[in-house]
Design a protein around this motif. Sequence first.
Motif, PDB file in Angstrom:
ATOM      1  N   THR A  27      23.769  -3.311 -33.330  1.00 14.35           N
ATOM      2  CA  THR A  27      22.565  -3.227 -32.508  1.00 14.35           C
ATOM      3  C   THR A  27      21.492  -4.179 -33.016  1.00 14.35           C
ATOM      4  O   THR A  27      20.808  -4.846 -32.231  1.00 14.35           O
ATOM      5  CB  THR A  27      22.023  -1.784 -32.498  1.00 14.35           C
ATOM      6  OG1 THR A  27      23.029  -0.904 -32.007  1.00 14.35           O
ATOM      7  CG2 THR A  27      20.793  -1.670 -31.613  1.00 14.35           C
ATOM      8  N   TYR A  30      22.383  -7.732 -31.948  1.00 16.25           N
ATOM      9  CA  TYR A  30      22.062  -7.930 -30.531  1.00 16.25           C
ATOM     10  C   TYR A  30      20.562  -8.115 -30.337  1.00 16.25           C
ATOM     11  O   TYR A  30      20.109  -9.020 -29.623  1.00 16.25           O
ATOM     12  CB  TYR A  30      22.574  -6.718 -29.743  1.00 16.25           C
ATOM     13  CG  TYR A  30      22.350  -6.761 -28.252  1.00 16.25           C
ATOM     14  CD1 TYR A  30      22.266  -7.958 -27.549  1.00 16.25           C
ATOM     15  CD2 TYR A  30      22.236  -5.567 -27.533  1.00 16.25           C
ATOM     16  CE1 TYR A  30      22.060  -7.976 -26.175  1.00 16.25           C
ATOM     17  CE2 TYR A  30      22.030  -5.578 -26.164  1.00 16.25           C
ATOM     18  CZ  TYR A  30      21.941  -6.777 -25.499  1.00 16.25           C
ATOM     19  OH  TYR A  30      21.732  -6.789 -24.139  1.00 16.25           O
ATOM     20  N   TYR A  31      19.781  -7.283 -31.014  1.00 18.65           N
ATOM     21  CA  TYR A  31      18.320  -7.332 -30.903  1.00 18.65           C
ATOM     22  C   TYR A  31      17.769  -8.649 -31.452  1.00 18.65           C
ATOM     23  O   TYR A  31      16.948  -9.324 -30.799  1.00 18.65           O
ATOM     24  CB  TYR A  31      17.731  -6.140 -31.663  1.00 18.65           C
ATOM     25  CG  TYR A  31      16.229  -6.110 -31.762  1.00 18.65           C
ATOM     26  CD1 TYR A  31      15.426  -6.150 -30.631  1.00 18.65           C
ATOM     27  CD2 TYR A  31      15.608  -6.019 -33.011  1.00 18.65           C
ATOM     28  CE1 TYR A  31      14.040  -6.112 -30.732  1.00 18.65           C
ATOM     29  CE2 TYR A  31      14.228  -5.963 -33.123  1.00 18.65           C
ATOM     30  CZ  TYR A  31      13.453  -6.017 -31.979  1.00 18.65           C
ATOM     31  OH  TYR A  31      12.080  -5.977 -32.081  1.00 18.65           O
ATOM     32  N   ARG A  35      15.848 -11.743 -29.464  1.00 21.83           N
ATOM     33  CA  ARG A  35      14.482 -12.112 -29.809  1.00 21.83           C
ATOM     34  C   ARG A  35      14.373 -13.493 -30.457  1.00 21.83           C
ATOM     35  O   ARG A  35      13.266 -14.022 -30.580  1.00 21.83           O
ATOM     36  CB  ARG A  35      13.895 -11.070 -30.774  1.00 21.83           C
ATOM     37  CG  ARG A  35      13.804  -9.656 -30.241  1.00 21.83           C
ATOM     38  CD  ARG A  35      12.730  -9.494 -29.209  1.00 21.83           C
ATOM     39  NE  ARG A  35      11.406  -9.772 -29.753  1.00 21.83           N
ATOM     40  CZ  ARG A  35      10.295  -9.802 -29.020  1.00 21.83           C
ATOM     41  NH1 ARG A  35      10.376  -9.615 -27.719  1.00 21.83           N
ATOM     42  NH2 ARG A  35       9.125 -10.054 -29.578  1.00 21.83           N
ATOM     43  N   ASN A 116      11.833  -1.935 -35.079  1.00 20.63           N
ATOM     44  CA  ASN A 116      11.835  -2.664 -36.347  1.00 20.63           C
ATOM     45  C   ASN A 116      11.707  -1.696 -37.518  1.00 20.63           C
ATOM     46  O   ASN A 116      12.405  -1.815 -38.525  1.00 20.63           O
ATOM     47  CB  ASN A 116      10.670  -3.654 -36.397  1.00 20.63           C
ATOM     48  CG  ASN A 116      10.874  -4.853 -35.502  1.00 20.63           C
ATOM     49  OD1 ASN A 116      10.950  -4.709 -34.287  1.00 20.63           O
ATOM     50  ND2 ASN A 116      10.951  -6.028 -36.086  1.00 20.63           N
ATOM     51  N   GLU A 248      14.376  -4.243 -22.078  1.00 22.20           N
ATOM     52  CA  GLU A 248      14.225  -4.444 -23.522  1.00 22.20           C
ATOM     53  C   GLU A 248      14.241  -3.137 -24.316  1.00 22.20           C
ATOM     54  O   GLU A 248      14.467  -3.165 -25.521  1.00 22.20           O
ATOM     55  CB  GLU A 248      12.969  -5.259 -23.865  1.00 22.20           C
ATOM     56  CG  GLU A 248      13.028  -6.684 -23.329  1.00 22.20           C
ATOM     57  CD  GLU A 248      11.873  -7.539 -23.816  1.00 22.20           C
ATOM     58  OE1 GLU A 248      11.329  -7.260 -24.894  1.00 22.20           O
ATOM     59  OE2 GLU A 248      11.513  -8.497 -23.109  1.00 22.20           O
ATOM     60  N   PHE A 251      17.523  -1.865 -26.462  1.00 24.74           N
ATOM     61  CA  PHE A 251      17.782  -1.943 -27.902  1.00 24.74           C
ATOM     62  C   PHE A 251      17.458  -0.612 -28.581  1.00 24.74           C
ATOM     63  O   PHE A 251      18.186  -0.164 -29.470  1.00 24.74           O
ATOM     64  CB  PHE A 251      16.952  -3.070 -28.519  1.00 24.74           C
ATOM     65  CG  PHE A 251      17.180  -4.400 -27.864  1.00 24.74           C
ATOM     66  CD1 PHE A 251      18.396  -5.045 -27.976  1.00 24.74           C
ATOM     67  CD2 PHE A 251      16.173  -5.006 -27.124  1.00 24.74           C
ATOM     68  CE1 PHE A 251      18.620  -6.269 -27.361  1.00 24.74           C
ATOM     69  CE2 PHE A 251      16.372  -6.222 -26.515  1.00 24.74           C
ATOM     70  CZ  PHE A 251      17.594  -6.857 -26.622  1.00 24.74           C
ATOM     71  N   GLN A 255      20.107   1.787 -30.422  1.00 23.34           N
ATOM     72  CA  GLN A 255      19.793   2.175 -31.792  1.00 23.34           C
ATOM     73  C   GLN A 255      19.899   3.686 -31.977  1.00 23.34           C
ATOM     74  O   GLN A 255      20.506   4.176 -32.934  1.00 23.34           O
ATOM     75  CB  GLN A 255      18.393   1.688 -32.144  1.00 23.34           C
ATOM     76  CG  GLN A 255      17.955   1.924 -33.570  1.00 23.34           C
ATOM     77  CD  GLN A 255      16.498   1.555 -33.768  1.00 23.34           C
ATOM     78  OE1 GLN A 255      15.624   2.095 -33.106  1.00 23.34           O
ATOM     79  NE2 GLN A 255      16.225   0.632 -34.667  1.00 23.34           N
TER      80      GLN A 255
END
Length: 279
Positions: A27, A30-31, A35, A116, A248, A251, A255
């Motif tokens: 994940t 991918y994120y 970005r 994050n 978006e 993600f 997660q």
Amino acid sequence: MRRAFEFVFGPVAAGRLVVFRTLFAATLLYYVAFRWRFAAEWLTPVGYHPGGAASGGFQQAVPLLSEAALPWFGAAYFVAIVALVLGIKPRLAIWPVLLGTAYVTGADRLAAFTINKIFLGGLLILALAPPIEKDPEGRPIMRSAWPLRALQFTMIAQLFGAGVCKVRFGDWLAHSDTLWHQVQLNFMTDAAAWMVRNVSMPVWAFLQHLALAFELASPILFTVRRLRPLGYAMGLGMFVTIAVTMRELVFFALQMCAFFVLFVDEDRLARARKWLSRG
């Protein structure tokens, strides 16, 4: 008291943690890949980085990269994440992944998403976890269960806390059209636009209260073994809806779904992995 201590710090099968590590890192990959098109604006002086009063207390925590250094940082960061996904020297690979994630978060804290921070917490727990070994039958084991319990608690606290905030500070109980309004905000997708026009308000109200019920009941749904299938079904339904209707936030949905594997029965997980390896 002794049983509680053994539950948290006693030895435990580590199959769930290994699968979680793979899904969590995938994940993240991918994120970060999605970005990375904004990497120069995020990590170098090319972009706008507010400071002082303009940052609202979210000052830049780390020095920015030069444009020449950005590709080298990116290459090292992506290689480490791919190694973690593939299980190549995971105890070594996880440290550059953790430090890289901390760096990109600190470079522009004002623009960093909640995920994050969840990545940072999850990676730190995995990095500090005791070594995963093999028992005589070849199954992964860990001498202390605390990383597994900490990650399980993280998911439950995230879900339950979100539900409490919706009740305490939001209007999810006061109004039945809150979800209908929310899907029309910044992350609205084409699918959400179609649903807003064609799905009736009673259905929206049902989805809204079902999501709230799932979050508030998550401590029971995931700690009581017989209720876990219901928890998986409600959770997957909620996060698929988020992924489809809120651009978006896919993600975040992926997660959180990665955390579900931490509650799967070890024997069932082992059978599934064996079946997949045969396929």
